[in-house]
Each structure stands twice: as C-alpha cells, then as structure tokens.
Design a protein around this motif. Structure first.
Motif, PDB file in Angstrom:
ATOM      1  N   HIS A  71      27.200 -35.121 -29.428  1.00 31.12           N
ATOM      2  CA  HIS A  71      28.200 -34.389 -30.223  1.00 31.12           C
ATOM      3  C   HIS A  71      27.474 -33.629 -31.322  1.00 31.12           C
ATOM      4  CE1 HIS A  71      32.312 -34.074 -32.324  1.00 31.12           C
ATOM      5  NE2 HIS A  71      31.449 -33.348 -33.022  1.00 31.12           N
ATOM      6  N   HIS A  73      26.926 -29.225 -32.844  1.00 32.22           N
ATOM      7  CA  HIS A  73      27.420 -27.850 -32.790  1.00 32.22           C
ATOM      8  C   HIS A  73      26.192 -26.955 -32.823  1.00 32.22           C
ATOM      9  CE1 HIS A  73      31.507 -29.349 -33.518  1.00 32.22           C
ATOM     10  NE2 HIS A  73      30.888 -30.250 -34.253  1.00 32.22           N
ATOM     11  N   LYS A 289      38.131 -30.090 -26.135  1.00 28.82           N
ATOM     12  CA  LYS A 289      38.015 -30.708 -27.463  1.00 28.82           C
ATOM     13  C   LYS A 289      39.296 -30.491 -28.250  1.00 28.82           C
ATOM     14  CE  LYS A 289      36.008 -32.176 -31.341  1.00 28.82           C
ATOM     15  NZ  LYS A 289      34.994 -31.424 -32.083  1.00 28.82           N
ATOM     16  N   HIS A 372      33.516 -39.638 -33.466  1.00 31.98           N
ATOM     17  CA  HIS A 372      33.333 -40.180 -34.825  1.00 31.98           C
ATOM     18  C   HIS A 372      33.770 -41.638 -34.910  1.00 31.98           C
ATOM     19  CE1 HIS A 372      32.591 -36.017 -35.348  1.00 31.98           C
ATOM     20  NE2 HIS A 372      33.862 -35.675 -35.350  1.00 31.98           N
ATOM     21  N   ASP A 435      26.507 -34.665 -34.903  1.00 26.72           N
ATOM     22  CA  ASP A 435      27.554 -33.757 -35.378  1.00 26.72           C
ATOM     23  C   ASP A 435      26.968 -32.632 -36.241  1.00 26.72           C
ATOM     24  OD1 ASP A 435      30.096 -32.712 -35.424  1.00 26.72           O
ATOM     25  OD2 ASP A 435      30.783 -33.932 -37.102  1.00 26.72           O
TER      26      ASP A 435
HETATM   27 ZN   LIG Z   1      31.886 -32.116 -34.624  1.00 29.05          ZN
END
Ligand SMILES: [Zn+2]
Length: 537
Positions: A71, A73, A289, A372, A435
């Motif tokens: 996970h 970006h 998502k 998360h 993340d």
């Molecule tokens: Zn994220």
C-alpha cells in the motif's frame, strides 16, 4: 564454458521468508528464477564444483527478499520529490515554510503553482496549521497548495482560491469540510471530499511528465530494496494510471506495479480488459479502492469512543454500506480485490460486518482488504479472521506521528493501536507497507524504519507505542515480503524459494545481529530483480 545465466550465490546468510526453510547459505539462480536454495552441505559437492555456473561469493553478507510495498502511492511519492517537503528537518515551523516558499518561487515563473506536502501541525513550532494568510505573506502572485501529511487535508492561499473560483458561497460537499473563521471567511483549509475537489481542479502533469518522474524514481525505490510497488489511489482521469505506468516501464521503470483504482473513477461501470488484470504482468490493475474514513492524525478516522477531550467528535464516515456493496459487486464482476481504507473502530466494523459472512470471489488472494486497520476491536478481529479479510498496515505511522496519536487518542489508547501481535494470533492475514508519502517522515517509504517500529514498538522520540504488540524481526520482514505477495497475489514473489523469482537484496550489515533500535541504520548494498543486478550503492 560458464553459462552466465546460471549463477551460484554461496557463503551468505540468506533469510528466505519461506517458513519451511527460513535461513539458507546458498542459492542457485537460473535465468530469472531460483532453482535451488538451502544449506551448502545439503547440495551435492559434485554439482557444486561444476564449471557450468558462475560463482559469486556473498562473503557472509545478509540477504533478504525484495520488499513488497502493498500500500503506497508511488506516483505521489515520485512527484513529491519535486515539491517542498514540509517536515523536519526541512521545515520545523510556519516561518521556515515561508522561507522554503520564497526559495521555490525563484525556480518558477510567476503564476505557476507552488506545491508542498507533509506538514503536521503537531510538528510545527507554532503548534497550528498554516492558513491562507501565512501563505499570502510570501506568495501573492503564485498559487500555493500545501498538503497535510495525512493527504486528507490541504491549505491554499488567496491566489489559489481566486484561480479556482472558490469563495465563501461555494457549497460544501459534506459537513465541516471547508474551514471558515468566526467571521465566516475561508481560512484556506480544505478537508476530505472538499480537498479532493480542490485537487481535481489544479492543473496536473501530462502522462509523459508523470511517466518520466516515476521511471526516474525507480532507482530511489531500489535503494530501499523495494521491488514491488503499488498505487493505492489510481485514477482514469485526467490521465489513466495504467497507461502512465506502462509508459514509465517504457522509460525504464523496473519494479512490478499493482494499481488500485479509486471507486469514484470506476462506478460508471468502467470496463477493464482482461489483459490489464493479469497478475503476472509487470503492471496490472489489482483492485477497487474505497475510503471508509479519514486519518487519526487529522481526527477524521471514524472512531468510537470519541477523540480525547471531545465527547462528540467521532471523526468522519466517508462512505455508506450501500456504496461499499456496490463497489464490491463491481470488484466481483471484474475479478478485482476490494481495498478499503478503514482506521477507526467504526470504519473497520462497517467493513468487517458487511463482508465476514459473504463468500470470497477471488481464489488467488483475499477478496477484501482493510487498509491501515489502526483500531480493530476484539470482535472485528474475530470476524475478519472468520471472513478471510486481510489487513494491510503501516508500522511507520505511530513511529513518525506519535504527537498526533497522543494528542488525539491519549497514551493508553495509542498503545492499543495497530495490535500486530494480536492480529496475527487471531489468524488474520497481515502485510506491512508504507502508505508513502502519507506519513510525516522525511523518508516515508523506508522499510527499515517500519521494521524497527514494529519490532521495538517505540516512536522516533522513544515514546512507548505498546510493548505487548511487538513482533520479532523475522516476522516483520516476512510481513513486508511473503505476506505482501500473498495479499497482493503476485505469483512466485516475496520468498526466496525454488521456482520463485530471484528478487533479493544484499544488506551492508547483518540485520539479525544489529541492536534492535538500529535496524533503521541498515542499508541496501545491492538490489537484484529477476536475477539481474538493478541497484548498487
Ligand atoms: Zn494510502
């Protein structure tokens, strides 16, 4: 004659992430794959001495599998490299932020956007968020947007508001999403959907530009040992991320990349060709998502009990059961994973309760993922295990953002967040990830910082983040490699095992021998992918 496609790596301390064969000394690689791995004494001497192989002495070095960041970006992270990093050591106060904006102006033409990322009011000397007036002081003629570390809140200056045509009369997409002062004037702070609306109106890079940025960033990721990357907020408009990543590969990106498309982009029944979903392709679309809440640090995670000292603040719910079921239906129809951002107790409950009795639609990876998973209740853990719902979590969050956690949840509740040991004992599939860049840390994608955080359960400033929930280093590495592969579904990666892809990293120190609080001082010396050397320090 030596066949360069057959290599013997020997005399190493190889951690394999393979539970059946955790440590090895020698590894034979033929082409892109491992054909043999184990203890040297278990390999026939006759074959070992053959001249058909190129022999590489690992000199006792420690080897682990390439990291899988399930996970992150990647494009945001790559773009951020060209923006102002609004966190220590670069920015420690709003005053310093203003200085950095002044510096940035010198690089740009009048009227070009100045962008910054990563601020956290808890880390700024003034102890508050910057507002439009702070930014106006140094940038009258340049539009400015500064994104908060959580990526759910942003602040813009007056020039930006003027260009975007936003004023006090602009309707809010949801409650309390556009901040106003006591006189009803905009402060420049936008939250959640309002922030996304804002972002959608800022001119973006062309596909070519983004592909270039991404391809160049691959080297940095290899320096961290990351061989599989993800994009957990992929879009179709204005640029289709699938095309962008394909272009990046043409331009030299070597990592495998999995894209998770935002539900908003797909809900008009967007058609995805089968070839784009092939798990064996270097880039593919892996899932849908959707966000169920916000962040702990922004007090927008949908929690229960309420935030510390605010009896009626339970954060924000950003979806509904109806919408989640629609997204799941689409995922099912298209053989995709449903990937749900859920941090607070109520958000996690919503997902777990919706799916724990439903049948899986995928056979090669979990159908539903909770991203998360900061505050699962005991009941949520039980149901997630029963429903085969996987968790993908980020040990770096509490390490880097401890001030926000303590401030918003208090000491005791903070220690109960991200209960990794309990999650594993409950039988839930768990993977670690970064993340990045959504973490208040100058190097948010660094897996070694995350490993250290999970192993010592202490924040960067030494604050105890829950000694009861420690995991050992072997487990932590496995969660960042094998479990990442299992949860994302990329076949034959994440372990150093016969028949698996030869993705591995050579470390400069023996990570199993360094003091636990120095795990983040271990560096990657070399990174190999598909048996090929792709990075050398
Ligand atoms: Zn994220």
């Amino acid at each position: 004659m030596t066949n360069i496609n057959k290599k013997i790596y020997y005399n190493g301390k190889i951690f394999t992430s393979d539970p059946e064969n955790l440590f090895a000394e020698m590894m034979i690689i033929e082409g892109k794959k491992i054909s043999w791995i184990g203890k040297e004494k278990n390999y026939g001497k006759k074959k070992y001495n053959t001249d058909k192989f190129k022999k590489i002495d690992l000199k006792g070095k420690c080897i682990i599998p390439g990291f899988i960041d399930s996970h992150m970006h990647a494009i945001y992270l790559a773009r951020d490299a060209s923006k102002i990093a609004c966190l220590p050591p670069n920015v420690n106060s709003i005053e310093e932020l203003k200085e950095r904006i002044k510096d940035k102006k010198k690089e740009l033409n009048k009227g070009e956007w100045i962008e910054g990322w990563g601020y956290d009011e808890g880390k700024l000397k003034e102890g508050r968020s910057p507002n439009r007036y702070d930014l106006d002081e140094v940038a009258k003629d340049y539009p400015v947007i500064i994104t908060r570390t959580c990526n759910h809140i942003a602040v813009v200056n007056s020039k930006a508001l003027e260009i975007l045509g936003i004023d006090e009369s602009t309707p809010e997409p949801g409650e309390n999403q556009i901040d106003k002062d006591e006189n009803g004037k905009l402060t420049g702070i936008f939250r959640e959907n309002a922030m996304m609306f804002l972002n959608s109106r800022i001119p973006s890079n062309s596909l070519e530009e983004d592909a270039e940025i991404l391809a160049n960033y691959g080297e940095k990721l290899f320096a961290h040992g990351i061989t599989t990357i993800t994009d957990s907020m992929a879009k179709i408009k204005p640029v289709d991320y699938y095309k962008m990543y394909q272009k990046a590969i043409e331009k030299g990106l070597k990592q495998r990349a999995i894209l998770y498309y935002k539900w908003d982009e797909l809900k008009d029944n967007y058609f995805i060709e089968k070839t784009k979903k092939d798990l064996t392709s270097q880039v593919h679309i892996g899932g849908v998502k959707i966000l169920a809440d916000g962040s702990v640090s922004g007090k927008t995670a949908w929690v229960k009990p309420s935030y510390l000292g605010e009896n009626d603040n339970f954060g924000l719910k950003t979806t509904s059961k109806k919408e989640i079921l629609e997204a799941a239906e689409y995922a099912k129809k298209n053989d995709l994973q449903l990937v749900v951002h859920a941090m607070g107790e109520q958000a996690i409950d919503l997902i777990v309760n919706t799916f724990y009795k439903k049948e899986d639609w995928l056979s090669d990876r979990p159908s539903v993922r909770v991203e998360h998973a900061a505050m699962p209740t005991k009941e949520a853990l039980r149901k997630a295990a029963k429903g085969n719902i996987a968790f993908v979590s980020q040990p770096i969050f509490m390490y880097a953002e401890i001030e926000s956690y303590l401030n918003n949840l208090g000491k005791t509740r903070t220690k109960r967040n991200y209960p990794y040991k309990t999650i594993l004992e409950s039988g839930i599939k768990l993977a670690f990830s970064s993340d990045a860049p959504a973490t208040a840390w100058a190097d948010p994608v660094d897996p070694f910082t995350a490993l250290k955080s999970a192993v010592i359960r202490k924040a960067y400033d030494g604050t105890d983040t829950g000694q009861d929930e420690k995991v050992d280093l072997e487990t932590a590495i496995r969660l960042y490699t094998k479990e990442g592969a299992d949860i994302t579904g990329i076949p034959r990666t994440g372990q150093l095992k016969k028949g698996y892809k030869a993705d591995f990293i050579v470390l400069d120190k023996d990570i199993f021998e360094v003091e636990e609080n120095k795990i983040d001082e271990v560096n990657v010396e070399k990174t190999y992918m598909n048996g090929e050397l792709v990075y050398k320090k």
